[in-house]
Design a protein around this motif. Sequence first.
Motif, PDB file in Angstrom:
ATOM      1  N   THR A  90      21.177 -27.762  44.823  1.00 35.35           N
ATOM      2  CA  THR A  90      20.123 -27.552  45.829  1.00 35.35           C
ATOM      3  C   THR A  90      20.327 -28.488  47.009  1.00 35.35           C
ATOM      4  O   THR A  90      20.231 -28.072  48.168  1.00 35.35           O
ATOM      5  CB  THR A  90      18.735 -27.770  45.186  1.00 35.35           C
ATOM      6  OG1 THR A  90      18.577 -26.837  44.118  1.00 35.35           O
ATOM      7  CG2 THR A  90      17.620 -27.571  46.190  1.00 35.35           C
ATOM      8  N   LYS A  94      20.968 -27.653  50.983  1.00 36.27           N
ATOM      9  CA  LYS A  94      20.075 -28.211  52.012  1.00 36.27           C
ATOM     10  C   LYS A  94      20.847 -29.022  53.049  1.00 36.27           C
ATOM     11  O   LYS A  94      20.652 -28.852  54.244  1.00 36.27           O
ATOM     12  CB  LYS A  94      19.010 -29.100  51.375  1.00 36.27           C
ATOM     13  CG  LYS A  94      17.924 -28.362  50.666  1.00 36.27           C
ATOM     14  CD  LYS A  94      16.911 -29.351  50.114  1.00 36.27           C
ATOM     15  CE  LYS A  94      15.754 -28.647  49.460  1.00 36.27           C
ATOM     16  NZ  LYS A  94      14.769 -29.613  48.954  1.00 36.27           N
ATOM     17  N   GLU A 108      18.817 -26.524  55.255  1.00 35.08           N
ATOM     18  CA  GLU A 108      17.411 -26.856  55.013  1.00 35.08           C
ATOM     19  C   GLU A 108      16.499 -26.449  56.161  1.00 35.08           C
ATOM     20  O   GLU A 108      15.311 -26.262  55.948  1.00 35.08           O
ATOM     21  CB  GLU A 108      17.238 -28.324  54.634  1.00 35.08           C
ATOM     22  CG  GLU A 108      17.457 -29.325  55.726  1.00 35.08           C
ATOM     23  CD  GLU A 108      17.298 -30.742  55.200  1.00 35.08           C
ATOM     24  OE1 GLU A 108      16.557 -30.964  54.224  1.00 35.08           O
ATOM     25  OE2 GLU A 108      17.939 -31.624  55.760  1.00 35.08           O
ATOM     26  N   GLU A 113      12.695 -23.453  50.483  1.00 36.67           N
ATOM     27  CA  GLU A 113      12.967 -23.883  49.101  1.00 36.67           C
ATOM     28  C   GLU A 113      13.145 -22.671  48.189  1.00 36.67           C
ATOM     29  O   GLU A 113      14.059 -22.637  47.365  1.00 36.67           O
ATOM     30  CB  GLU A 113      11.817 -24.747  48.573  1.00 36.67           C
ATOM     31  CG  GLU A 113      11.714 -26.105  49.190  1.00 36.67           C
ATOM     32  CD  GLU A 113      12.619 -27.133  48.526  1.00 36.67           C
ATOM     33  OE1 GLU A 113      13.006 -26.936  47.359  1.00 36.67           O
ATOM     34  OE2 GLU A 113      12.934 -28.119  49.197  1.00 36.67           O
ATOM     35  N   ILE A 116      16.459 -20.940  48.795  1.00 36.65           N
ATOM     36  CA  ILE A 116      17.558 -21.709  48.202  1.00 36.65           C
ATOM     37  C   ILE A 116      17.598 -21.479  46.694  1.00 36.65           C
ATOM     38  O   ILE A 116      18.666 -21.264  46.117  1.00 36.65           O
ATOM     39  CB  ILE A 116      17.439 -23.202  48.555  1.00 36.65           C
ATOM     40  CG1 ILE A 116      17.699 -23.396  50.059  1.00 36.65           C
ATOM     41  CG2 ILE A 116      18.409 -24.049  47.729  1.00 36.65           C
ATOM     42  CD1 ILE A 116      17.384 -24.780  50.582  1.00 36.65           C
ATOM     43  N   GLU A 117      16.451 -21.485  46.045  1.00 33.71           N
ATOM     44  CA  GLU A 117      16.390 -21.187  44.610  1.00 33.71           C
ATOM     45  C   GLU A 117      16.950 -19.797  44.329  1.00 33.71           C
ATOM     46  O   GLU A 117      17.672 -19.594  43.348  1.00 33.71           O
ATOM     47  CB  GLU A 117      14.952 -21.256  44.106  1.00 33.71           C
ATOM     48  CG  GLU A 117      14.381 -22.647  44.040  1.00 33.71           C
ATOM     49  CD  GLU A 117      12.887 -22.647  43.699  1.00 33.71           C
ATOM     50  OE1 GLU A 117      12.341 -21.587  43.309  1.00 33.71           O
ATOM     51  OE2 GLU A 117      12.274 -23.721  43.828  1.00 33.71           O
TER      52      GLU A 117
END
Length: 144
Positions: A90, A94, A108, A113, A116-117
């Motif tokens: 992760t 970012k 980022e 978030e 990205i997951e």
Amino acid sequence: MKPLIYFSLCLTLISCKPSEEKSTATGQRTYSTEQASLGKKIYTQNCLECHGAEARGEPNWQTPLADGNFPAPPLNGTGHAWHHPLPALTQTVKQGSQSQGGRMPAFEQKLSEVEIEQVLAYVQSLWSDEVYKTWQEKVNLSSN
């Protein structure tokens, strides 16, 4: 008596519902098929250009380029990415990989978030069950 039969039928149907999780030899993957599907779209828009179709990476990814940076590695379980715990993966998405000798920009400011997951779920969905099991046992679970 009829409500009891109806209730039993409902429980049976619920228990037969296919799982959202992808099964492995040790249990369940930690992401849903929906997350991986959404992640594939994000990957296609943001990662495909460098990491290639199905995250195969660039040729000779372990050899530095003329500028000293490394080509994009495979993310599909045939490279080194699966050796890292999820928080490290992760963080790389970012902050990018430039501080590590790569060329990947930081995402980022571009991806949330959740996105990205999702992209990491897609990448992990490309890992074989054996690679994922090893990652769970030796990398991810040992870092918690």
